[in-house]
Write a protein that holds these residues in place. Structure first.
Motif, PDB file in Angstrom:
ATOM      1  N   UNK A  69       0.720  -1.180  -0.015  1.00 13.70           N
ATOM      2  CA  UNK A  69       0.059  -0.023   0.011  1.00 13.70           C
ATOM      3  C   UNK A  69       0.767   1.295  -0.086  1.00 13.70           C
ATOM      4  N   UNK A  70       1.702   1.300   0.741  1.00  8.64           N
ATOM      5  CA  UNK A  70       2.343   2.553   1.086  1.00  8.64           C
ATOM      6  C   UNK A  70       4.243   2.442   0.844  1.00  8.64           C
ATOM      7  N   UNK A  71       4.512   1.671  -0.231  1.00  9.33           N
ATOM      8  CA  UNK A  71       5.868   1.475  -0.693  1.00  9.33           C
ATOM      9  C   UNK A  71       6.761   2.654  -0.625  1.00  9.33           C
ATOM     10  N   UNK A  72       7.749   2.709   0.231  1.00 16.62           N
ATOM     11  CA  UNK A  72       8.626   4.027   0.227  1.00 16.62           C
ATOM     12  C   UNK A  72       9.769   3.938  -0.592  1.00 16.62           C
ATOM     13  N   UNK A  73       9.469   4.195  -1.937  1.00 19.34           N
ATOM     14  CA  UNK A  73      10.460   4.132  -3.236  1.00 19.34           C
ATOM     15  C   UNK A  73      11.638   5.220  -3.123  1.00 19.34           C
ATOM     16  N   UNK A  74      11.401   6.312  -2.415  1.00 13.28           N
ATOM     17  CA  UNK A  74      12.316   7.215  -2.536  1.00 13.28           C
ATOM     18  C   UNK A  74      12.508   7.824  -4.097  1.00 13.28           C
ATOM     19  N   UNK A  75      13.385   8.599  -4.295  1.00 16.28           N
ATOM     20  CA  UNK A  75      13.491   8.988  -5.537  1.00 16.28           C
ATOM     21  C   UNK A  75      13.864   7.940  -6.433  1.00 16.28           C
ATOM     22  N   UNK A  83      17.323  -0.386   0.959  1.00 22.42           N
ATOM     23  CA  UNK A  83      17.592  -0.205   2.518  1.00 22.42           C
ATOM     24  C   UNK A  83      17.594  -1.485   3.331  1.00 22.42           C
ATOM     25  N   UNK A  84      16.399  -2.099   3.002  1.00 23.13           N
ATOM     26  CA  UNK A  84      16.647  -3.599   3.940  1.00 23.13           C
ATOM     27  C   UNK A  84      17.570  -4.478   3.641  1.00 23.13           C
ATOM     28  N   UNK A 258      17.191   5.276  25.958  1.00 28.09           N
ATOM     29  CA  UNK A 258      18.063   6.024  26.602  1.00 28.09           C
ATOM     30  C   UNK A 258      19.261   5.342  27.497  1.00 28.09           C
ATOM     31  N   UNK A 259      18.681   4.217  27.872  1.00 32.12           N
ATOM     32  CA  UNK A 259      19.330   3.386  29.026  1.00 32.12           C
ATOM     33  C   UNK A 259      20.693   2.549  28.300  1.00 32.12           C
ATOM     34  N   UNK A 260      20.687   2.306  26.821  1.00 32.22           N
ATOM     35  CA  UNK A 260      21.545   1.997  26.197  1.00 32.22           C
ATOM     36  C   UNK A 260      22.941   2.697  26.017  1.00 32.22           C
ATOM     37  N   UNK A 261      23.995   2.151  25.721  1.00 31.08           N
ATOM     38  CA  UNK A 261      25.360   3.016  25.338  1.00 31.08           C
ATOM     39  C   UNK A 261      25.190   3.518  24.069  1.00 31.08           C
ATOM     40  N   UNK A 262      24.516   2.666  23.175  1.00 29.52           N
ATOM     41  CA  UNK A 262      24.290   3.616  21.751  1.00 29.52           C
ATOM     42  C   UNK A 262      22.901   2.875  21.349  1.00 29.52           C
ATOM     43  N   UNK A 263      22.334   3.722  20.485  1.00 33.31           N
ATOM     44  CA  UNK A 263      21.007   3.500  19.692  1.00 33.31           C
ATOM     45  C   UNK A 263      21.411   3.775  18.168  1.00 33.31           C
ATOM     46  N   UNK A 264      21.176   2.643  17.555  1.00 29.66           N
ATOM     47  CA  UNK A 264      21.374   2.842  15.992  1.00 29.66           C
ATOM     48  C   UNK A 264      19.844   2.704  15.468  1.00 29.66           C
ATOM     49  N   UNK A 265      19.637   3.609  14.636  1.00 35.08           N
ATOM     50  CA  UNK A 265      18.262   3.800  14.148  1.00 35.08           C
ATOM     51  C   UNK A 265      18.305   3.803  12.503  1.00 35.08           C
ATOM     52  N   UNK A 266      17.227   2.731  12.137  1.00 32.47           N
ATOM     53  CA  UNK A 266      17.078   2.481  10.557  1.00 32.47           C
ATOM     54  C   UNK A 266      15.457   2.348  10.553  1.00 32.47           C
ATOM     55  N   UNK A 267      15.234   2.288   9.223  1.00 27.00           N
ATOM     56  CA  UNK A 267      13.655   2.054   8.998  1.00 27.00           C
ATOM     57  C   UNK A 267      12.961   2.975   8.070  1.00 27.00           C
ATOM     58  N   UNK A 299      21.520   5.532  10.537  1.00 30.91           N
ATOM     59  CA  UNK A 299      21.990   4.780   9.444  1.00 30.91           C
ATOM     60  C   UNK A 299      21.367   5.293   7.931  1.00 30.91           C
ATOM     61  N   UNK A 300      21.744   6.422   7.654  1.00 29.47           N
ATOM     62  CA  UNK A 300      21.139   7.010   6.388  1.00 29.47           C
ATOM     63  C   UNK A 300      21.047   6.353   4.942  1.00 29.47           C
ATOM     64  N   UNK A 301      21.762   5.054   4.902  1.00 25.51           N
ATOM     65  CA  UNK A 301      21.523   4.455   3.814  1.00 25.51           C
ATOM     66  C   UNK A 301      20.568   3.220   4.004  1.00 25.51           C
ATOM     67  N   UNK A 302      19.745   3.404   5.226  1.00 23.42           N
ATOM     68  CA  UNK A 302      19.004   2.112   5.443  1.00 23.42           C
ATOM     69  C   UNK A 302      17.519   2.852   5.900  1.00 23.42           C
ATOM     70  N   UNK A 303      17.241   4.046   5.278  1.00 21.80           N
ATOM     71  CA  UNK A 303      16.031   4.601   5.225  1.00 21.80           C
ATOM     72  C   UNK A 303      15.816   5.572   3.969  1.00 21.80           C
TER      73      UNK A 303
END
Length: 342
Positions: A69-75, A83-84, A258-267, A299-303
Protein backbone atom coordinates in the motif's frame (compact mmCIF):
# COMPACT_ATOMS: atom_id res chain seq x y z
CA UNK A 1 32.92 2.49 18.81
CA UNK A 2 36.20 0.94 17.71
CA UNK A 3 37.16 -1.34 14.86
CA UNK A 4 36.68 -5.09 15.19
CA UNK A 5 36.43 -8.12 12.96
CA UNK A 6 33.01 -8.34 11.38
CA UNK A 7 31.12 -11.56 10.81
CA UNK A 8 30.23 -13.02 7.42
CA UNK A 9 26.68 -13.24 6.10
CA UNK A 10 25.06 -16.68 6.54
CA UNK A 11 24.80 -18.74 3.35
CA UNK A 12 21.01 -18.90 3.55
CA UNK A 13 20.65 -15.12 3.14
CA UNK A 14 19.38 -14.50 -0.40
CA UNK A 15 19.53 -10.88 -1.52
CA UNK A 16 16.96 -11.55 -4.25
CA UNK A 17 14.33 -12.50 -1.64
CA UNK A 18 14.43 -9.20 0.26
CA UNK A 19 11.60 -7.88 -1.93
CA UNK A 20 9.44 -10.99 -1.45
CA UNK A 21 7.03 -12.38 1.14
CA UNK A 22 7.80 -15.85 2.45
CA UNK A 23 7.66 -17.96 5.59
CA UNK A 24 10.71 -17.90 7.82
CA UNK A 25 11.72 -21.50 8.68
CA UNK A 26 12.11 -20.81 12.39
CA UNK A 27 13.27 -24.20 13.63
CA UNK A 28 15.85 -24.51 10.88
CA UNK A 29 17.15 -21.00 11.46
CA UNK A 30 17.25 -21.57 15.22
CA UNK A 31 19.50 -24.60 14.78
CA UNK A 32 21.72 -22.67 12.40
CA UNK A 33 21.91 -19.72 14.79
CA UNK A 34 23.13 -22.00 17.59
CA UNK A 35 25.78 -23.46 15.30
CA UNK A 36 26.74 -19.97 14.12
CA UNK A 37 27.19 -18.76 17.68
CA UNK A 38 29.41 -21.72 18.48
CA UNK A 39 31.49 -21.40 15.29
CA UNK A 40 32.17 -17.69 15.82
CA UNK A 41 32.28 -17.70 19.63
CA UNK A 42 29.28 -15.42 19.87
CA UNK A 43 28.36 -14.84 23.51
CA UNK A 44 24.93 -14.13 25.01
CA UNK A 45 23.94 -10.48 24.86
CA UNK A 46 24.07 -10.20 28.64
CA UNK A 47 27.87 -10.33 28.40
CA UNK A 48 28.12 -7.19 26.26
CA UNK A 49 30.27 -4.45 27.74
CA UNK A 50 28.65 -1.91 25.44
CA UNK A 51 24.90 -2.28 25.37
CA UNK A 52 23.83 -1.49 21.80
CA UNK A 53 20.25 -1.23 20.58
CA UNK A 54 19.24 -1.38 16.94
CA UNK A 55 15.91 0.43 16.59
CA UNK A 56 14.20 -0.67 13.36
CA UNK A 57 11.24 1.54 12.55
CA UNK A 58 8.31 0.02 10.65
CA UNK A 59 10.19 -2.42 8.39
CA UNK A 60 6.83 -3.87 7.39
CA UNK A 61 5.52 -5.16 4.08
CA UNK A 62 3.10 -2.26 3.80
CA UNK A 63 6.02 0.20 3.52
CA UNK A 64 8.82 -1.93 2.17
CA UNK A 65 7.53 -4.02 -0.73
CA UNK A 66 6.65 -2.48 -4.12
CA UNK A 67 3.26 -4.18 -4.48
CA UNK A 68 2.00 -3.05 -1.07
CA UNK A 69 0.00 0.00 0.00
CA UNK A 70 2.59 2.60 0.99
CA UNK A 71 5.84 1.43 -0.56
CA UNK A 72 8.61 3.88 0.30
CA UNK A 73 10.44 4.02 -3.00
CA UNK A 74 12.31 7.29 -2.45
CA UNK A 75 13.56 9.02 -5.57
CA UNK A 76 15.30 5.86 -6.77
CA UNK A 77 12.01 3.97 -6.90
CA UNK A 78 13.49 1.01 -5.00
CA UNK A 79 14.36 2.75 -1.74
CA UNK A 80 12.99 0.50 1.01
CA UNK A 81 14.05 -2.72 -0.75
CA UNK A 82 17.63 -1.47 -1.06
CA UNK A 83 17.53 -0.17 2.52
CA UNK A 84 16.43 -3.54 3.90
CA UNK A 85 19.12 -5.38 1.97
CA UNK A 86 21.75 -3.20 3.61
CA UNK A 87 19.98 -3.47 6.98
CA UNK A 88 20.00 -7.28 6.93
CA UNK A 89 23.67 -7.31 6.00
CA UNK A 90 24.38 -4.86 8.83
CA UNK A 91 22.66 -7.13 11.34
CA UNK A 92 24.56 -10.21 10.23
CA UNK A 93 27.93 -8.44 10.12
CA UNK A 94 27.45 -7.06 13.61
CA UNK A 95 25.53 -9.94 15.16
CA UNK A 96 28.02 -10.31 18.01
CA UNK A 97 27.87 -6.61 18.93
CA UNK A 98 24.17 -5.72 18.71
CA UNK A 99 22.72 -6.36 22.14
CA UNK A 100 19.04 -5.84 21.41
CA UNK A 101 16.93 -5.28 18.31
CA UNK A 102 13.79 -3.20 18.81
CA UNK A 103 11.40 -3.36 15.84
CA UNK A 104 8.46 -0.97 15.82
CA UNK A 105 5.16 -2.04 14.24
CA UNK A 106 2.80 0.51 12.74
CA UNK A 107 -0.60 -0.96 13.57
CA UNK A 108 -3.97 0.19 12.26
CA UNK A 109 -7.63 -0.70 11.90
CA UNK A 110 -10.07 0.63 9.31
CA UNK A 111 -11.64 3.55 11.18
CA UNK A 112 -8.86 5.95 12.05
CA UNK A 113 -8.54 9.69 11.55
CA UNK A 114 -6.12 9.35 8.62
CA UNK A 115 -8.09 6.73 6.66
CA UNK A 116 -10.65 7.63 3.95
CA UNK A 117 -13.71 6.22 5.74
CA UNK A 118 -13.28 8.69 8.63
CA UNK A 119 -14.12 11.69 6.40
CA UNK A 120 -16.90 12.61 3.99
CA UNK A 121 -17.94 15.61 1.88
CA UNK A 122 -21.37 17.01 0.93
CA UNK A 123 -21.53 14.64 -2.05
CA UNK A 124 -21.04 11.65 0.25
CA UNK A 125 -17.54 11.00 -1.09
CA UNK A 126 -14.51 9.97 0.93
CA UNK A 127 -11.16 11.74 0.36
CA UNK A 128 -8.75 10.14 -2.07
CA UNK A 129 -5.86 8.52 -0.19
CA UNK A 130 -2.31 9.85 -0.65
CA UNK A 131 -3.67 12.76 -2.72
CA UNK A 132 -5.65 14.53 0.03
CA UNK A 133 -4.47 16.70 2.90
CA UNK A 134 -7.16 17.98 5.22
CA UNK A 135 -6.42 21.45 6.54
CA UNK A 136 -7.95 23.53 9.30
CA UNK A 137 -9.74 25.61 6.67
CA UNK A 138 -11.19 22.47 5.08
CA UNK A 139 -12.84 21.47 8.35
CA UNK A 140 -13.91 24.98 9.30
CA UNK A 141 -15.59 25.45 5.93
CA UNK A 142 -17.19 22.03 5.93
CA UNK A 143 -15.35 20.85 2.83
CA UNK A 144 -14.54 17.73 4.81
CA UNK A 145 -16.43 16.58 7.88
CA UNK A 146 -16.38 13.47 10.01
CA UNK A 147 -18.37 10.61 8.52
CA UNK A 148 -21.40 10.25 10.85
CA UNK A 149 -21.42 6.50 10.26
CA UNK A 150 -18.13 5.97 12.13
CA UNK A 151 -19.28 7.66 15.34
CA UNK A 152 -20.91 4.47 16.61
CA UNK A 153 -17.67 2.49 16.33
CA UNK A 154 -15.18 4.97 17.77
CA UNK A 155 -17.13 7.57 19.79
CA UNK A 156 -20.03 5.66 21.35
CA UNK A 157 -22.34 7.35 18.87
CA UNK A 158 -21.40 10.89 19.95
CA UNK A 159 -21.01 12.48 16.53
CA UNK A 160 -20.84 16.08 17.71
CA UNK A 161 -17.94 15.24 20.04
CA UNK A 162 -16.13 13.49 17.20
CA UNK A 163 -16.60 16.46 14.86
CA UNK A 164 -15.40 18.79 17.61
CA UNK A 165 -12.31 16.61 18.04
CA UNK A 166 -11.60 16.68 14.30
CA UNK A 167 -11.59 20.48 14.26
CA UNK A 168 -9.36 20.59 17.33
CA UNK A 169 -7.05 17.99 15.80
CA UNK A 170 -6.27 19.78 12.55
CA UNK A 171 -5.93 23.06 14.42
CA UNK A 172 -3.44 21.49 16.81
CA UNK A 173 -1.38 20.07 13.94
CA UNK A 174 -1.20 23.54 12.39
CA UNK A 175 -0.25 25.25 15.66
CA UNK A 176 2.48 22.70 16.40
CA UNK A 177 4.07 22.95 12.96
CA UNK A 178 3.24 19.35 12.07
CA UNK A 179 2.51 18.01 8.62
CA UNK A 180 -1.14 18.63 7.61
CA UNK A 181 -3.44 15.68 8.17
CA UNK A 182 -2.74 13.35 5.25
CA UNK A 183 -5.31 10.79 4.21
CA UNK A 184 -3.37 7.57 3.68
CA UNK A 185 -4.44 4.37 1.96
CA UNK A 186 -5.54 1.64 4.34
CA UNK A 187 -2.21 0.22 5.48
CA UNK A 188 -0.48 -1.74 8.24
CA UNK A 189 -3.83 -3.32 8.93
CA UNK A 190 -3.85 -5.40 12.10
CA UNK A 191 -4.11 -9.07 11.16
CA UNK A 192 -3.14 -8.44 7.53
CA UNK A 193 -0.04 -9.45 5.63
CA UNK A 194 0.94 -5.82 5.14
CA UNK A 195 1.34 -5.49 8.90
CA UNK A 196 4.02 -8.19 9.04
CA UNK A 197 7.73 -7.49 9.03
CA UNK A 198 9.52 -7.96 5.73
CA UNK A 199 10.44 -11.65 5.73
CA UNK A 200 14.19 -11.11 5.26
CA UNK A 201 14.28 -8.59 8.12
CA UNK A 202 12.19 -10.83 10.35
CA UNK A 203 14.58 -13.70 9.62
CA UNK A 204 17.62 -11.61 10.55
CA UNK A 205 15.98 -10.45 13.78
CA UNK A 206 15.01 -14.00 14.70
CA UNK A 207 18.50 -15.30 13.91
CA UNK A 208 19.96 -12.59 16.16
CA UNK A 209 17.54 -13.45 18.99
CA UNK A 210 18.59 -17.10 19.01
CA UNK A 211 22.31 -16.58 18.42
CA UNK A 212 22.56 -13.97 21.17
CA UNK A 213 19.84 -15.21 23.52
CA UNK A 214 18.27 -11.76 23.23
CA UNK A 215 14.53 -11.20 23.01
CA UNK A 216 13.51 -8.69 20.36
CA UNK A 217 11.76 -5.68 21.88
CA UNK A 218 8.70 -5.27 19.66
CA UNK A 219 6.96 -1.93 20.10
CA UNK A 220 3.42 -1.45 18.76
CA UNK A 221 2.21 1.99 17.68
CA UNK A 222 -0.61 3.62 15.73
CA UNK A 223 -3.76 1.99 17.08
CA UNK A 224 -5.44 5.10 18.50
CA UNK A 225 -8.28 6.07 16.11
CA UNK A 226 -8.18 9.73 17.13
CA UNK A 227 -4.56 10.58 16.31
CA UNK A 228 -1.74 9.81 13.95
CA UNK A 229 1.35 8.14 15.43
CA UNK A 230 4.31 8.66 13.12
CA UNK A 231 6.73 8.58 16.04
CA UNK A 232 6.95 5.48 18.19
CA UNK A 233 7.69 7.75 21.15
CA UNK A 234 4.49 9.80 21.10
CA UNK A 235 1.33 10.39 19.04
CA UNK A 236 0.95 13.58 16.99
CA UNK A 237 -1.74 14.99 19.33
CA UNK A 238 -1.98 14.13 23.01
CA UNK A 239 -5.16 15.88 24.14
CA UNK A 240 -8.72 16.46 23.01
CA UNK A 241 -10.68 19.72 22.64
CA UNK A 242 -11.66 19.63 26.32
CA UNK A 243 -8.03 19.39 27.40
CA UNK A 244 -8.35 15.80 28.55
CA UNK A 245 -5.68 13.36 27.52
CA UNK A 246 -6.38 11.07 24.56
CA UNK A 247 -2.87 9.58 24.43
CA UNK A 248 0.50 9.65 26.17
CA UNK A 249 4.11 9.76 25.18
CA UNK A 250 5.86 6.40 25.46
CA UNK A 251 7.90 7.24 28.55
CA UNK A 252 8.92 3.68 29.40
CA UNK A 253 10.29 3.02 25.92
CA UNK A 254 12.14 6.36 25.90
CA UNK A 255 13.82 5.44 29.19
CA UNK A 256 14.68 2.00 27.85
CA UNK A 257 16.29 3.42 24.72
CA UNK A 258 18.30 6.04 26.57
CA UNK A 259 19.57 3.34 28.92
CA UNK A 260 21.67 1.82 26.13
CA UNK A 261 25.24 2.88 25.44
CA UNK A 262 24.41 3.33 21.77
CA UNK A 263 21.17 3.56 19.78
CA UNK A 264 21.30 2.80 16.06
CA UNK A 265 18.25 3.81 14.02
CA UNK A 266 17.02 2.57 10.64
CA UNK A 267 13.66 1.98 8.96
CA UNK A 268 10.86 3.73 7.09
CA UNK A 269 10.06 6.35 6.20
CA UNK A 270 12.90 8.82 6.64
CA UNK A 271 10.55 11.76 6.16
CA UNK A 272 7.82 10.57 8.52
CA UNK A 273 8.04 7.83 11.15
CA UNK A 274 11.83 7.81 11.28
CA UNK A 275 12.22 11.59 11.39
CA UNK A 276 9.42 12.06 13.90
CA UNK A 277 10.80 9.34 16.20
CA UNK A 278 14.30 10.82 16.11
CA UNK A 279 12.89 14.30 16.68
CA UNK A 280 11.01 13.14 19.77
CA UNK A 281 14.10 11.30 21.01
CA UNK A 282 16.15 14.46 20.54
CA UNK A 283 13.57 16.48 22.50
CA UNK A 284 13.96 14.06 25.41
CA UNK A 285 17.75 14.18 25.14
CA UNK A 286 17.85 17.97 25.20
CA UNK A 287 15.61 17.97 28.27
CA UNK A 288 17.98 15.59 30.09
CA UNK A 289 21.54 15.98 28.80
CA UNK A 290 22.41 17.08 25.27
CA UNK A 291 25.59 14.98 25.41
CA UNK A 292 23.36 11.89 25.08
CA UNK A 293 22.89 12.80 21.41
CA UNK A 294 26.39 11.50 20.72
CA UNK A 295 25.31 7.93 21.36
CA UNK A 296 22.66 8.00 18.61
CA UNK A 297 23.66 6.67 15.17
CA UNK A 298 21.41 7.17 12.13
CA UNK A 299 21.92 4.69 9.28
CA UNK A 300 21.25 7.06 6.39
CA UNK A 301 21.53 4.27 3.80
CA UNK A 302 18.89 2.16 5.55
CA UNK A 303 16.03 4.64 5.27
CA UNK A 304 14.23 6.49 2.46
CA UNK A 305 11.74 9.36 2.25
CA UNK A 306 8.16 9.27 1.02
CA UNK A 307 8.04 10.13 -2.68
CA UNK A 308 4.87 9.82 -4.74
CA UNK A 309 5.92 10.73 -8.29
CA UNK A 310 3.95 13.66 -9.58
CA UNK A 311 2.18 14.14 -6.25
CA UNK A 312 4.60 14.78 -3.38
CA UNK A 313 8.31 14.48 -2.61
CA UNK A 314 9.49 14.70 1.01
CA UNK A 315 13.19 14.18 0.22
CA UNK A 316 14.25 17.72 1.07
CA UNK A 317 12.33 17.75 4.34
CA UNK A 318 13.88 14.41 5.33
CA UNK A 319 17.41 15.54 4.49
CA UNK A 320 16.90 18.80 6.39
CA UNK A 321 15.76 16.86 9.44
CA UNK A 322 18.85 14.64 9.35
CA UNK A 323 21.08 17.71 9.03
CA UNK A 324 19.41 19.14 12.11
CA UNK A 325 19.93 15.89 14.01
CA UNK A 326 23.61 15.88 13.06
CA UNK A 327 23.97 19.48 14.18
CA UNK A 328 22.55 18.45 17.56
CA UNK A 329 25.32 15.88 17.97
CA UNK A 330 23.83 12.70 16.51
CA UNK A 331 25.96 10.60 14.17
CA UNK A 332 24.71 10.28 10.57
CA UNK A 333 26.54 7.30 9.08
CA UNK A 334 26.32 4.60 6.43
CA UNK A 335 25.76 0.99 7.49
CA UNK A 336 29.00 -0.04 5.81
CA UNK A 337 30.98 2.56 7.73
CA UNK A 338 29.67 1.87 11.22
CA UNK A 339 31.74 -0.86 12.84
CA UNK A 340 30.51 -1.95 16.23
CA UNK A 341 32.57 -3.01 19.19
CA UNK A 342 31.31 -5.88 21.30
Amino acid sequence: MTAKTQLPTPDYFDTKKVSKVWRVPYQERAAEAKEWAEEYSIQPATSDTNQICLLIIDAQNTFCLPEFELFVGGRSGSGAVDDNLRLCEFIYRNLNAITTIAPTMDTHTAMQIFHPIFWINEAGEHPLPAATSITLEDVQQGIWKVNPAVAHSIANGNYSALQKHALHYVKKLSEDGKYPLTIWPYHSMLGGIGHALVSAVEEAIFFHSIARNSQALFEIKGGNPLTENYSVLRPEVLDGPDGNSIAHKNASFIDKLLGFDAIIIAGQAKSHCVAWTIDDLLTEILARDRKLAKKVYLLEDCTSPVVVPGVVDFTEQADAAFQRFAAAGMNVVKSTQLILDD
